[in-house]
Enzyme design. Structure first.
Site, mmCIF file in Angstrom:
data_model
loop_
_atom_site.group_PDB
_atom_site.id
_atom_site.type_symbol
_atom_site.label_atom_id
_atom_site.label_comp_id
_atom_site.label_asym_id
_atom_site.label_seq_id
_atom_site.Cartn_x
_atom_site.Cartn_y
_atom_site.Cartn_z
ATOM 1 N N HIS A 57 27.309 26.317 36.202
ATOM 2 C CA HIS A 57 27.918 25.047 36.636
ATOM 3 C C HIS A 57 29.417 25.245 36.866
ATOM 4 C CE1 HIS A 57 29.381 20.878 36.548
ATOM 5 N NE2 HIS A 57 30.151 21.208 35.528
ATOM 6 N N ASP A 108 44.767 27.428 66.841
ATOM 7 C CA ASP A 108 43.686 27.863 65.936
ATOM 8 C C ASP A 108 44.344 28.554 64.759
ATOM 9 O OD1 ASP A 108 41.274 29.049 64.794
ATOM 10 O OD2 ASP A 108 40.351 28.657 66.740
ATOM 11 N N TRP A 124 32.066 30.278 32.024
ATOM 12 C CA TRP A 124 32.691 30.728 33.279
ATOM 13 C C TRP A 124 33.891 31.610 32.976
ATOM 14 C CZ3 TRP A 124 37.326 29.928 36.106
ATOM 15 C CH2 TRP A 124 38.285 29.154 35.467
ATOM 16 N N SER A 157 36.734 36.691 49.819
ATOM 17 C CA SER A 157 36.744 35.541 50.725
ATOM 18 C C SER A 157 38.019 34.713 50.538
ATOM 19 C CB SER A 157 35.501 34.697 50.463
ATOM 20 O OG SER A 157 35.664 33.411 50.987
ATOM 21 N N SER A 158 38.374 34.442 49.266
ATOM 22 C CA SER A 158 39.565 33.626 49.009
ATOM 23 C C SER A 158 40.830 34.305 49.489
ATOM 24 C CB SER A 158 39.723 33.361 47.513
ATOM 25 O OG SER A 158 38.716 32.541 47.069
ATOM 26 N N HIS A 172 45.249 30.495 34.847
ATOM 27 C CA HIS A 172 46.111 29.322 34.911
ATOM 28 C C HIS A 172 46.625 29.026 36.312
ATOM 29 C CE1 HIS A 172 47.455 25.772 33.103
ATOM 30 N NE2 HIS A 172 48.453 25.843 33.951
ATOM 31 N N GLU A 203 45.065 29.667 38.846
ATOM 32 C CA GLU A 203 43.839 29.166 39.473
ATOM 33 C C GLU A 203 43.730 27.638 39.323
ATOM 34 O OE1 GLU A 203 41.429 30.345 41.291
ATOM 35 O OE2 GLU A 203 40.001 28.687 41.121
ATOM 36 N N TYR A 248 46.125 25.575 39.279
ATOM 37 C CA TYR A 248 47.015 24.936 40.248
ATOM 38 C C TYR A 248 46.541 25.153 41.668
ATOM 39 C CZ TYR A 248 49.697 23.846 36.243
ATOM 40 O OH TYR A 248 50.047 23.334 35.035
ATOM 41 N N SER A 269 49.870 12.994 49.147
ATOM 42 C CA SER A 269 51.189 12.727 49.732
ATOM 43 C C SER A 269 51.092 12.347 51.204
ATOM 44 C CB SER A 269 52.089 13.953 49.589
ATOM 45 O OG SER A 269 52.228 14.281 48.233
ATOM 46 N N HIS A 294 48.643 29.502 26.780
ATOM 47 C CA HIS A 294 48.344 28.233 26.091
ATOM 48 C C HIS A 294 46.836 27.993 26.010
ATOM 49 C CE1 HIS A 294 48.812 25.935 30.165
ATOM 50 N NE2 HIS A 294 47.544 26.176 29.940
ATOM 51 N N HIS A 295 46.057 28.812 26.703
ATOM 52 C CA HIS A 295 44.596 28.733 26.551
ATOM 53 C C HIS A 295 44.137 29.524 25.325
ATOM 54 C CE1 HIS A 295 43.954 27.041 30.633
ATOM 55 N NE2 HIS A 295 45.048 27.709 30.906
ATOM 56 N N THR A 313 55.603 17.829 37.557
ATOM 57 C CA THR A 313 54.413 17.016 37.790
ATOM 58 C C THR A 313 54.773 15.535 37.724
ATOM 59 O OG1 THR A 313 53.207 18.757 36.650
ATOM 60 C CG2 THR A 313 51.996 16.764 37.158
ATOM 61 N N LYS A 351 56.331 14.303 40.865
ATOM 62 C CA LYS A 351 55.339 13.992 41.899
ATOM 63 C C LYS A 351 54.794 12.578 41.701
ATOM 64 C CE LYS A 351 53.939 18.331 43.608
ATOM 65 N NZ LYS A 351 54.176 17.971 44.994
ATOM 66 N N ARG A 410 32.861 22.335 22.262
ATOM 67 C CA ARG A 410 32.262 22.395 23.592
ATOM 68 C C ARG A 410 31.198 23.495 23.614
ATOM 69 N NH1 ARG A 410 36.811 25.561 27.194
ATOM 70 N NH2 ARG A 410 35.277 25.281 28.826
#
Lengths: 373, 528
Positions: free
Chosen positions: B79, B108, B144, B172-173, B256, B258, B260, B271, B305-306, B331, B334, B453
């Site tokens: 998932h 293009d 994951w 791909s990315s 991390h 990732e 963002y 925006s 921090h993870h 943040t 924004k 979790r």
């Protein structure tokens, strides 16, 4: 589908209303856990105030400045003063949060001058506790019965949060935990102490607590550690120091007696019925999580024991792998987890259950040869 | 610039669009590829969502009812992988493909053949990942985040397929990101200076740099997992001189930024939408650009921090706590900007605006819980509980996914040439808004009360909360079928859309007819 959903939804309302479920962080039973709780509430309230201001402005705007009410758009944009202000003010708020957070953190990380030290070792899927300088160590396993998990029996009050042998600690004493693991990463967590520390294989982490009140405190493994991650709870019983001292002395005596009993057993043999009966119990407690109650394992993950070559033909190999484990796999060494009697019984059981019927009887003396090899 | 445009013109004279499946297989058109990305992402969203339904069904009551714990772990793992790499990221790439050339006045993407390839390897990556679920021993079951050694010594043989599929996703990315950067740097219309680019283009530009920086790190992490498992290396095995915590440092150095990567393009979308429906200029364009860059820069300094509970030195804990708290400043800038944009505007509430407003509020709630999680001493209590699950679903579902929904409604008239059914779309919005909160808000309480979790079964005190959460989950899942209905209806017909269906909207994409012709801006527009 939808009627069932609605019924379930309706059914859940009175449940939710009458529930006594806890909805906030625990204040716990240590000075640290109380400080952590206070910090949590402070930050939460600050967030609430900011939220009310920001969302309030949004809603005012959404209500008053709408096109349908004929509001004409203003044309202002960019204002250096305002922009500096909304950069600096949040920064100052953050400084205000960081100060108490840093103080609490320093207090939490100071494990010096502990009076009692316990080595906590995680393995799939149980905890092992060893008291330093005392001759006491034992495994602590989930005590909830499989029938409750599979909904065949009603679930008890402490469903999934009960173990066979809880960790016992003294109150009003600084206790140091050395945390490590035998296999994958686990995490030892007791919310009431505000202690959560990862158990890393090959490394030792340090944590500490000083419990204010006697009682039973429950927690769980917090790091995904494989199939039965959800089934390795932590239970701690905190006793007054004198009571703790009495308890641990008693445990030392029991451990000593058990060792002597083991030696005596070496010259005795058990009957097949005895072995099979005890073996089944041990199997369900220590082996069935992986090899499954029917002995068939999970293909590709945990090998089957039913009719396989080792169980059917290779008796020495079978005893050896149970006693000493197999490096690089999830198969643990049970030599130091089970008594000789239990080892003999469970190996006998595996060689004769599920139609294996080898007829082999394994006795404590047979197992002893492979111990400490 | 003019030579590029001239060449494009030249090509077009020889262009014979193939029909049928080959049109889609061989296409190098940014609009075709954008559409394929978006459809692919939506299919993955439903696949990943159905796995979430399995999880929520199992957690509806205490006890094991539907699946065994091993399969449960496969569901949480796949998932997560599908939603991150299959739903959110391709959706943004699809939007970039469609909109970036049209927003900067380019005909293009700069590298159209690579564009084709970067899309067409994706279905194979996910076919491999999904197929691994049917292997003996099951698919990946280590979360994951695939922490070693659970993903090495203790994993099943499908790990090799997992590693291979992540490699393909990464390639791909990276190709997609290179394409975005090259397009933006070289193909802006005359007069379209950097500081005139729409914010969606800016945020994607920065996101693309993040992608190029961190996707190779992920590739390194999975490769080390592969060699640890199959080729006897010991990167993450203490017995061979390695360190399992090293894995987490590498993973989160990717992980991390990732996070963002999955939210910066949302900022760009919101925006665009908030000024359009407030009929007022964005309050602080340049501070929005700087804030985006600041967030991207800081994202490389906060990874640990993870990992506060892994046993870091106090100095490191303090550094990562402060750096993480600091992110809330840009943040905040924004959020304040969006609110100031709305202030004294002339606001109307079409569906794109509704999703954008919900984004601002719910993303901010996710930001608050993020700030709480940054506080190291309290994080010890929150870490690996449902509080974290609530936090990242607020920023990813009611954040990233809501912004993607907003973008889809905002640009559907441009893509299809038809207005979508506003009534049905509002149903989609309100059903999603209510159910997403029933789904994720109570998770905060479960986490605070101590529910870890990634567990398939829980103690009785969590029964009520989980039941409510599951009901919210089923409702949210069903609500997304309304979205499918709206999109299909819109593609097939509906009220003709004008070139600029939203009176407050700004940007070059509204200067071309709706639906946008197959080729746009063959002659670059002049931007003043």
């Amino acid at each position: 589908m939808s009627t069932r959903l609605i019924t379930a939804l309706l059914a859940s309302i009175p449940l939710a209303a009458s529930a006594q479920s806890q909805l906030n962080l625990t204040q716990g039973v240590t000075e640290i856990s109380q400080r952590v709780y206070d910090l949590h509430m402070t930050i939460f309230y600050i967030c609430c105030v900011i939220g009310v201001i920001v969302f309030g402005a949004m809603f005012v705007s959404m209500i008053l400045h709408r096109k349908s009410k004929g509001h004409k758009p203003a044309t202002f944009h960019e204002n250096v003063k305002v922009e500096i202000l909304w950069t600096v003010i949040p920064f100052l708020i953050l400084v205000g949060m960081a100060i108490p957070a840093t103080k609490t953190l320093f207090a939490m990380e100071d494990a010096s001058e502990a009076e009692v030290t316990v080595l906590v070792t995680g393995s799939q899927w149980k905890w092992h506790y060893k008291y330093f300088d005392r001759d006491v160590e034992y495994f602590s396993l989930l005590a909830t019965r499989q029938d409750q998990i599979n909904n065949r029996l009603e679930k008890g009050e402490n469903y999934l949060l009960e173990v066979d042998r809880p960790l016992v600690l003294p109150t009003d004493t600084k206790v140091r935990f050395l945390v490590t693991s035998d296999d994958v990463i686990h995490s030892w967590w007791v919310p009431d102490f505000a202690v959560k520390k990862d158990a890393n294989p090959g490394f030792i982490n340090e944590a500490w607590t000083k419990i204010d009140e006697p009682g039973i405190y429950r927690g769980q493994c917090a790091e995904l550690c494989g199939k039965d991650h959800g089934f390795m709870p932590v239970v701690v019983i905190a006793k007054e120091p004198a009571e703790f001292e009495a308890w641990i002395s008693e445990q030392e005596a029991i451990a000593k007696a058990a060792k002597e009993e083991e030696q005596r057993l070496l010259s005795m043999s058990m009957s097949k019925d005895e072995l099979m009966e005890l073996g089944e119990r041990v199997y369900l407690g220590s082996c069935a999580a992986c090899h499954q109650p029917n002995g068939e394992g999970i293909p590709g993950v945990f090998p089957s024991l039913k009719g396989t070559a080792m169980v059917m033909n290779d008796k020495p190999g079978h005893i050896n792998i149970v006693v000493n484990g197999k490096a690089g796999t999830a198969m643990q060494a049970f030599g130091n987890q089970l008594s000789l009697r239990e080892l003999a019984a469970v190996i006998t059981y595996e060689r004769n259950a599920w139609g294996n019927n080898t007829g082999d009887l394994i006795q404590a003396a047979d197992v002893n040869e492979y111990l400490n090899k | 610039m003019s030579t590029v445009a001239g060449e494009m013109d030249h090509h077009d004279h020889h262009h014979h669009a193939p029909s049928g499946i080959t049109r889609w297989l061989f296409t190098t058109n940014h609009k075709d590829i954008g559409s394929m990305y978006l459809w692919f992402s939506f299919i993955m969203f439903l696949v990943g969502g159905s796995m979430a339904m399995v999880i929520r069904a199992e957690l509806f009551q205490p006890g094991l009812q539907l699946v065994d714990p091993h399969f449960f772990n496969q569901m949480t793992t796949v998932h997560g992988l599908i939603m991150v790499f299959g739903a959110v990221m391709p959706a943004f790439t699809g939007l970039a493909n469609w909109m970036v050339p049209m927003m900067i006045g380019a005909p293009d993407m700069a590298l159209p053949r690579m564009n084709n390839w970067s899309f067409w390897i994706l279905p194979f990556a996910f076919a491999i990942l999904l197929a691994s679920l049917f292997m003996e021993g099951g698919g990946p079951a280590f979360g994951w985040t695939f922490y070693a050694p659970l993903s090495t010594t203790y994993s099943s043989d499908s790990t090799a397929l997992f590693v291979f599929s992540v490699h393909i996703m990464g390639i791909s990315s990276i190709m997609g990101a290179i394409n975005v950067i090259v397009t933006i740097m070289n193909m802006r219309a005359p007069g379209m200076t950097y500081m005139k680019m729409p914010l969606f283009v800016w945020t994607w530009f920065i996101t693309a740099f993040l992608l190029i920086a961190v996707m190779p790190v992920l590739a390194g992490a999975v490769t080390m997992v592969l060699t640890d498992k199959y080729f006897s290396t010991s990167f993450f095995d203490a017995a061979g001189g390695g360190d399992p915590v090293l894995f987490q440092h590498i993973f989160w150095f990717f992980g991390h930024p990732e996070v963002y990567i999955m939210i910066l393009p949302s900022f760009g979308i919101v925006s665009a939408i908030i000024p359009a429906f407030s009929r007022k200029k964005l309050f602080g364009y340049s501070s929005m650009v700087y804030a985006t860059a600041a967030i991207a820069g800081l994202s490389f300094l906060v990874w640990a921090h993870h990992m506060f509970t892994t046993g870091m030195p106090v100095a490191a804990e303090i550094f990562f706590m402060y750096a993480t708290m600091l992110i809330s400043v840009p943040t905040g800038v924004k959020v304040f900007n969006w609110v100031a944009t709305m202030w004294r505007g002339s606001i109307s509430f079409e569906t794109p605006m509704l999703f954008a407003l919900a984004f601002v509020i719910l993303f901010t709630i996710g930001g608050f819980s993020g700030l709480m999680l940054a506080i190291t001493p309290v994080d010890f209590q929150y870490h690996d509980t449902y509080f974290v699950v609530a936090h990242f679903h607020y920023v990813l579902v009611s954040g990233a996914i809501f912004s993607i929904m907003a973008a889809a409604y905002y640009w559907l008239p441009k893509w299809t040439g038809h207005m979508y059914d506003e009534t049905l779309a509002k149903w989609h919005f309100w059903c999603s808004l209510i159910s997403v909160n029933v789904l994720f808000f109570p998770m905060h309480f479960a986490g605070l009360a101590g529910m870890p979790r990634r567990i398939p079964d829980y103690s009785l005190q969590f029964a009520d909360i989980n039941q409510i959460v599951s009901i919210g989950g089923f409702a949210f899942g069903l609500s997304q079928l309304i979205f499918l209905a709206v999109v299909i209806k819109c593609v097939r017909g509906g009220e003709k859309a004008p070139a600029k269906p939203w009176d407050g909207a700004e940007g070059l994409e509204w200067t071309v007819p709706s639906p946008a012709p197959y080729h746009t801006f063959e002659t670059p527009p002049e931007v003043k």
